[in-house]
Enzyme design. Structure first.
Site, mmCIF file in Angstrom:
data_model
loop_
_atom_site.group_PDB
_atom_site.id
_atom_site.type_symbol
_atom_site.label_atom_id
_atom_site.label_comp_id
_atom_site.label_asym_id
_atom_site.label_seq_id
_atom_site.Cartn_x
_atom_site.Cartn_y
_atom_site.Cartn_z
ATOM 1 N N TYR B 14 0.657 -1.089 -0.070
ATOM 2 C CA TYR B 14 -0.215 -0.150 0.211
ATOM 3 C C TYR B 14 0.918 1.346 -0.056
ATOM 4 O O TYR B 14 0.711 2.285 -0.806
ATOM 5 C CB TYR B 14 -0.943 -0.110 1.238
ATOM 6 C CG TYR B 14 -1.628 1.075 1.588
ATOM 7 C CD1 TYR B 14 -3.060 1.152 0.998
ATOM 8 C CD2 TYR B 14 -1.351 2.304 2.215
ATOM 9 C CE1 TYR B 14 -4.051 2.427 1.122
ATOM 10 C CE2 TYR B 14 -2.263 3.374 2.500
ATOM 11 C CZ TYR B 14 -3.295 3.304 2.023
ATOM 12 O OH TYR B 14 -4.245 4.352 2.157
ATOM 13 N N ASP B 38 -11.226 8.007 6.747
ATOM 14 C CA ASP B 38 -10.073 8.684 6.621
ATOM 15 C C ASP B 38 -10.277 10.236 6.453
ATOM 16 O O ASP B 38 -10.552 10.720 5.318
ATOM 17 C CB ASP B 38 -9.155 8.397 5.321
ATOM 18 C CG ASP B 38 -7.893 8.933 5.237
ATOM 19 O OD1 ASP B 38 -7.559 9.889 5.945
ATOM 20 O OD2 ASP B 38 -6.985 8.779 4.409
#
Lengths: 125, 125
Positions: B14, B38
């Site tokens: 990632y 997020d």
């Protein structure tokens, strides 16, 4: 909701009280009905009695918690911190890499603590 | 359940794919019905389309994610990592302290990502 600074201050107090081996001070940071899951994936402990028993067992072992990067807040009532546990196992110095995620109530008491560490996060020094 | 090593490898992929500005590779790490929050406290995005739109907006900004301490596992299907986002805001270099917590499915795809950072975790350099 507590401010970001208030949550971070409680987490710093948690580290300081743990490192001073002051179990009462650590336990006092928790709300009455709080939960702890340490490590994540183990059974959740709930309430002051269970939490008290946990810290009165763990803290006298003398491990020290060293913050390795600033505590993170969020846009909610939760915050997270990465630290290293410096300890001794079978006479050998070890450390354990941990990240704690905590949530807080209105008064700034900890309502949950979840500790991310696995068997592979141990390092024998 | 994926192994600890498998989860950590996905988290490292990632970071690497994000830093290579390869949005497709980042999105491919997620399960179809995954969620992202997020920062924690903002509305949850669900599903590949919403997640794709998020990363296709964020990644071209050119921010880089620098891991600051080893990725932590757990005793379950979740893991956590502390990193610093190096970015530019209004022409000034900034960084943002973040901790991501992720969960994974049997095949090692990310099923949820929650990013802990608040307004006070920005640093203008």
């Amino acid at each position: 909701m507590p401010t970001q600074s208030e949550m971070k201050a409680v987490m710093q107090k948690y580290l300081d009280a743990f490192n001073a081996e002051d179990a009462d001070a650590v336990i006092a940071l928790y709300a009455d009905n709080a939960t702890i899951e340490d490590p994540v994936g183990s059974p959740t402990l709930q309430g002051k009695e269970a939490i008290g028993a946990f810290y009165r067992q763990v803290i006298p072992m003398g491990s020290k918690l060293k913050l390795v990067t600033p505590i993170r807040g969020s846009h909610s009532n939760s915050a997270a911190m990465a630290f290293v546990v410096e300890s001794v196992m079978d006479g050998n110095p070890i450390n354990i890499n941990v990240i704690d995620v905590m949530t807080f109530d209105e008064s700034g008491k900890i309502t949950s603590m979840r500790a991310y560490w696995g068997k592979e996060d141990y390092n024998i020094l």
